[in-house]
Structure formats: C-alpha cells, structure tokens
Scaffold this active site. Structure first.
Site, PDB file in Angstrom:
ATOM      1  N   GLY A  81       0.794  -1.214   0.000  1.00 16.31           N
ATOM      2  CA  GLY A  81       0.000   0.000   0.000  1.00 16.31           C
ATOM      3  C   GLY A  81       0.828   1.266   0.000  1.00 16.31           C
ATOM      4  O   GLY A  81       0.483   2.255  -0.658  1.00 16.31           O
ATOM      5  N   THR A  82       1.933   1.272   0.733  1.00 18.36           N
ATOM      6  CA  THR A  82       2.759   2.476   0.800  1.00 18.36           C
ATOM      7  C   THR A  82       3.333   2.836  -0.568  1.00 18.36           C
ATOM      8  O   THR A  82       3.277   3.991  -0.996  1.00 18.36           O
ATOM      9  CB  THR A  82       3.892   2.293   1.829  1.00 18.36           C
ATOM     10  OG1 THR A  82       3.320   2.229   3.130  1.00 18.36           O
ATOM     11  CG2 THR A  82       4.869   3.456   1.773  1.00 18.36           C
ATOM     12  N   ASN A 186      -8.643   3.689   8.700  1.00 18.57           N
ATOM     13  CA  ASN A 186      -8.006   2.610   9.438  1.00 18.57           C
ATOM     14  C   ASN A 186      -8.188   2.743  10.948  1.00 18.57           C
ATOM     15  O   ASN A 186      -8.188   1.738  11.666  1.00 18.57           O
ATOM     16  CB  ASN A 186      -6.510   2.561   9.099  1.00 18.57           C
ATOM     17  CG  ASN A 186      -5.828   3.903   9.238  1.00 18.57           C
ATOM     18  OD1 ASN A 186      -6.385   4.935   8.876  1.00 18.57           O
ATOM     19  ND2 ASN A 186      -4.617   3.907   9.749  1.00 18.57           N
ATOM     20  N   GLN A 214      -7.589  -0.398   3.599  1.00 18.99           N
ATOM     21  CA  GLN A 214      -8.380  -1.000   4.670  1.00 18.99           C
ATOM     22  C   GLN A 214      -9.685  -1.615   4.174  1.00 18.99           C
ATOM     23  O   GLN A 214     -10.314  -2.394   4.894  1.00 18.99           O
ATOM     24  CB  GLN A 214      -8.705   0.041   5.749  1.00 18.99           C
ATOM     25  CG  GLN A 214      -7.557   0.344   6.674  1.00 18.99           C
ATOM     26  CD  GLN A 214      -7.146  -0.847   7.517  1.00 18.99           C
ATOM     27  OE1 GLN A 214      -7.951  -1.709   7.841  1.00 18.99           O
ATOM     28  NE2 GLN A 214      -5.876  -0.904   7.880  1.00 18.99           N
ATOM     29  N   SER A 234      -3.428  -3.300  -0.460  1.00 19.43           N
ATOM     30  CA  SER A 234      -2.282  -3.963   0.160  1.00 19.43           C
ATOM     31  C   SER A 234      -2.673  -5.382   0.539  1.00 19.43           C
ATOM     32  O   SER A 234      -3.668  -5.596   1.242  1.00 19.43           O
ATOM     33  CB  SER A 234      -1.833  -3.184   1.404  1.00 19.43           C
ATOM     34  OG  SER A 234      -0.680  -3.765   1.980  1.00 19.43           O
ATOM     35  N   GLY A 235      -1.875  -6.364   0.111  1.00 22.15           N
ATOM     36  CA  GLY A 235      -2.249  -7.764   0.256  1.00 22.15           C
ATOM     37  C   GLY A 235      -2.313  -8.282   1.671  1.00 22.15           C
ATOM     38  O   GLY A 235      -3.148  -9.132   1.986  1.00 22.15           O
ATOM     39  N   HIS A 236      -1.451  -7.798   2.563  1.00 16.19           N
ATOM     40  CA  HIS A 236      -1.431  -8.385   3.908  1.00 16.19           C
ATOM     41  C   HIS A 236      -2.660  -8.032   4.727  1.00 16.19           C
ATOM     42  O   HIS A 236      -2.858  -8.551   5.815  1.00 16.19           O
ATOM     43  CB  HIS A 236      -0.143  -8.011   4.649  1.00 16.19           C
ATOM     44  CG  HIS A 236      -0.086  -6.608   5.146  1.00 16.19           C
ATOM     45  ND1 HIS A 236      -0.328  -6.277   6.461  1.00 16.19           N
ATOM     46  CD2 HIS A 236       0.212  -5.456   4.514  1.00 16.19           C
ATOM     47  CE1 HIS A 236      -0.179  -4.974   6.618  1.00 16.19           C
ATOM     48  NE2 HIS A 236       0.147  -4.459   5.455  1.00 16.19           N
ATOM     49  N   THR A 272      11.804  -6.858 -11.752  1.00 20.37           N
ATOM     50  CA  THR A 272      11.347  -8.201 -12.110  1.00 20.37           C
ATOM     51  C   THR A 272      10.063  -8.531 -11.361  1.00 20.37           C
ATOM     52  O   THR A 272       9.982  -8.380 -10.141  1.00 20.37           O
ATOM     53  CB  THR A 272      12.425  -9.242 -11.764  1.00 20.37           C
ATOM     54  OG1 THR A 272      13.622  -8.910 -12.473  1.00 20.37           O
ATOM     55  CG2 THR A 272      11.975 -10.628 -12.155  1.00 20.37           C
ATOM     56  N   CYS A 360       0.923   1.965  11.961  1.00 25.70           N
ATOM     57  CA  CYS A 360       2.163   2.675  11.644  1.00 25.70           C
ATOM     58  C   CYS A 360       2.591   3.600  12.771  1.00 25.70           C
ATOM     59  O   CYS A 360       3.692   4.125  12.756  1.00 25.70           O
ATOM     60  CB  CYS A 360       1.982   3.489  10.365  1.00 25.70           C
ATOM     61  SG  CYS A 360       1.604   2.476   8.936  1.00 25.70           S
TER      62      CYS A 360
END
Length: 415
Positions: A81-82, A186, A214, A234-236, A272, A360
């Site tokens: 996300g960042t 968030n 979020q 963001s995947g996590h 890559t 954060c």
C-alpha cells in the site's frame, strides 16, 4: 483469529488486530508454492519456463482485476500500500504539473507569496489520510513547492464535501493536480462516500486517487463503476504475505513512474515481477471477497454486539466513527481516564491482542491523528482502542473481551 486453549486449558490469544495485518491463508501458501519452487522463471524470459511464469502472471492479473471491478491492464503490481500510494500521489501530481504547465514554486514569503500563489500546483488530501499519502504530499510540497490542502472531517470522520467543492471552485481547479482520499479509515472504520467524491473531483476536471487499503476484501470495490482514476490496495490486509500490493490506474490518467528500470508494469513499476506474489494477491482477494459475501451480515451483527457489550460494561467509553457506515469487523472506542497504551498492555496480558489506532504509529505511541481531526481533545484521543476482525466473533469471545475491558478499565482508573 486465534482463540484456542493453551497448555493449561485457559483460552489462548484472541487476535483482534486484523486491520494491522492478517495471517497468510493456507490456500494462498499452497497457490504460491509452485512459483517459488518449480515454476520460478522470470516472466520476461522468452524460453518455455519464462512463458509458463508469464501465463501465471497474466492469469493472476486478470483474476485480481475482476475481483476489484476493473480490467487487467489497469493493474500495476507493487510492494504494498505504501508504494502504491506514493506512486499514485507523486506520479499523478508530477504528470499533471507537466500537462497543466505548472512549474515548481519554491520559497514563498510575504513579499512574493501572493504573486506566485496563483501559479502554485495544488494537492488535495483529507485531514485523516494515512502517512503514505500525507507524507507523499509533504514531499511534493518540499521538492516542488506544491500547496497541500487538507479537507476537514466531521465528528464521525466523514469528509466535508462542501469544503471539497469550495477548494475546487474557480481557478483553483486549474492548479489542482490530484485529489487523494481514503475509502475506509483505518483508525475508526468510517466508510467515505466514494462516488460523491469522484463526482465532485471530476466535475472540476481533477483526477482522484482512493486509498482502499483498509477496504479491499472487507467491502465491495467497484473501480470502473465508481469511475475512480487510481486506487491502492495492500495484500497483507486480506491474507497474503507482507510486501505485496497493487495500484489500479486507468489508462486515461496521466502518471509518471517513481522508479526507473526495465519498464515492467506498463513502465510504471520497473523491476522483475513477483509471479508468486501476484498469484497470492489474486487468491487472497478472491478468498476474502467470498468470505465477505457469505459472512457479511454475521460479521456486522457480531461487531454491533461487541460495541453494545463494551459500552454496557464501561459506560464512560465512547464509540468513535460512524456507527453504521463503517467497516463490518471494526469496533473503535475512547476510554476517558486511561491511556490506550495502558489498556493495550493490560489486555495483552489477558490474552487479547488489539491496537490503539494506525499500526504505523503504535510503536511511537502517538495520539491517533484521525481522532484529533474529528475534534477530540488530545487527553481523550490518547485513550483510543481499536478491535478489528475478519470473521464473526462468537458470543463467548465477546463476553471474554467485555469482561477483560471492564476489569482492565476499573483497575487502571483506580491507580
């Protein structure tokens, strides 16, 4: 969300910090593994193993795009996300400065400020943006002299739409390079009216970026239907390893890359490509979306039960954010008379993992910025507590949390 008995037979840890990160899904691990072990070739290579990797990358991109209501060529894979927020805010602002003929303006002072302000590039963000957006805007201010305009929010963290209209009225829109706003907050879970925000920005000819970090996997995302220009995920936050994300960006949207290299990802994100990561994003998001569709009502019901239970056992507590238009598994409060940090430590000792706001800022024990923007006094805002979860809570879990909070709050206020 772990809540299993430990060796002594007592309940184990109850994880209520899903907004910070989720565990990696077993299905994601299984899907990734072949591309870390057997089909590991570079997707840019022309040999057969490379073509196999390229086909997997294309399939993952198509699946991921469909889950977000868009087309494969809108998807730019990133490291999270960042990076996605940085690419959107910096890249679109720089491209728009060039397109609009706006030059960097430095060192405004009282004598030349008024004269130069009429040509100064502008960036509009909300007062509650994540640091990835806010600091990107600050960087553009420092290095390009951009004026950063922050749109205020109300007591429930909803953006002031009239203020946005005013900031885009007249000649100001001709100097505005981008509007950037989050879809769901968030810290307090409030969901913003994205379609109305898009309407206002586009009525003045300004592209809009939406930070959906979020929200993705928790509420439906309809990128093309909403007519958004760029959107970050963001995947996590939905069950992939950390360090994976994407920026959706329309082909019509002017944008400059912030990384230079081999020109992968439409030339916007050189490097890559992470085939296993792309597969993880596709599987994780589809899994989260399926769970959302199947359990949404139950999740909302358990969230509301948790909120009611907390407010019942701690009458001085106050819910933060919109009580209805909020993320389904998000309950946030302030507890006057204590600090959020003290509550977190005490709850952790009782086997309950929560947070005080943005992940954060936790390590620095900062007062949640969103609560200050909502008008709360610092002494109240520093008592914030956030509990977030992706699956419905059982009644026993809700009772466990409310009892722990009742005992913890009573103990801390007696000190």
């Amino acid at each position: 969300m772990a809540d299993t008995p430990n060796a002594s037979g007592e309940p184990g840890e109850l994880y209520l910090d899903a907004a910070a990160t989720e565990p990696v899904s077993p299905a994601v691990i299984e899907a990734m593994t072949p591309f870390l072990t057997e089909a590991y070739a570079n997707p840019a290579s022309v040999h057969q193993p490379g073509k196999t990797a390229a086909r997997a990358l294309d399939a993952a991109r198509a699946s991921f795009a469909a889950a977000l209501g868009t087309r494969p060529d809108d998807v730019i894979f990133t490291s999270g996300g960042t990076e996605s927020d940085n690419l959107a805010v910096k890249g679109i602002a720089m491209a728009r400065m060039r397109k609009l003929g706006l030059r960097p303006v430095y060192g405004l002072d009282e004598t030349d400020g008024k004269q130069l302000a009429s040509s100064r590039p502008r960036i509009i963000i909300s007062a509650i943006e994540h640091p990835a957006v806010a600091q990107s805007a600050a960087w553009l201010h420092e290095w390009f002299g951009c004026e950063v305009v922050r749109i205020p929010v109300d007591a429930q963290a909803h953006l002031d739409l009239d203020a946005l209209e005013r900031e885009l009225d007249g000649e100001a829109s001709e100097r505005t390079t981008i509007v950037s706003t989050m879809l769901a907050n968030n810290e307090v879970g409030t969901v913003e009216p994205v379609e109305e925000l898009v309407r206002i920005a586009h009525a003045h000819g300004v592209p809009i970026h939406v930070d959906a970090v979020q929200a993705a996997g928790q509420i439906p995302i309809r990128f093309r239907d909403w007519d958004v220009d760029a959107l970050s995920v963001s995947g996590h936050k939905f069950g992939t390893p950390k360090g994976l994300g994407a920026l959706l960006v329309r082909g019509r949207t002017p944008i400059e890359p912030v990384l230079s290299g081999g020109g992968q990802e439409r030339g916007l994100r050189s490097g890559t490509q992470n085939v296993a990561g792309a597969v993880a994003l596709a599987i994780g998001l589809n899994e989260s979306n399926a769970r959302m569709q199947a359990q949404y009502r139950e999740l909302v019901a358990s969230r509301d039960m948790l909120i009611d239970a907390v407010l019942r056992v701690v009458p001085r507590a106050e819910l933060t954010g919109d009580p209805v238009r909020r993320l389904p598994g998000h309950a946030s409060f302030v507890f006057p008379g204590v600090t959020g940090e003290a509550l977190l430590v005490d709850l952790d000792a009782r086997g309950i993992a929560a947070s005080s706001g943005s992940a954060c800022a936790i390590g620095r024990h900062e007062i949640p910025a969103t609560l200050l923007a909502m008008g709360l006094e610092p002494s109240i805002a520093k008592s914030a507590l956030r509990m977030t979860f992706r699956r419905p809570l059982a009644r026993e879990q809700i009772e466990r949390v409310s009892l722990a909070l009742e005992e913890s709050y009573a103990g801390l206020t007696r000190r």
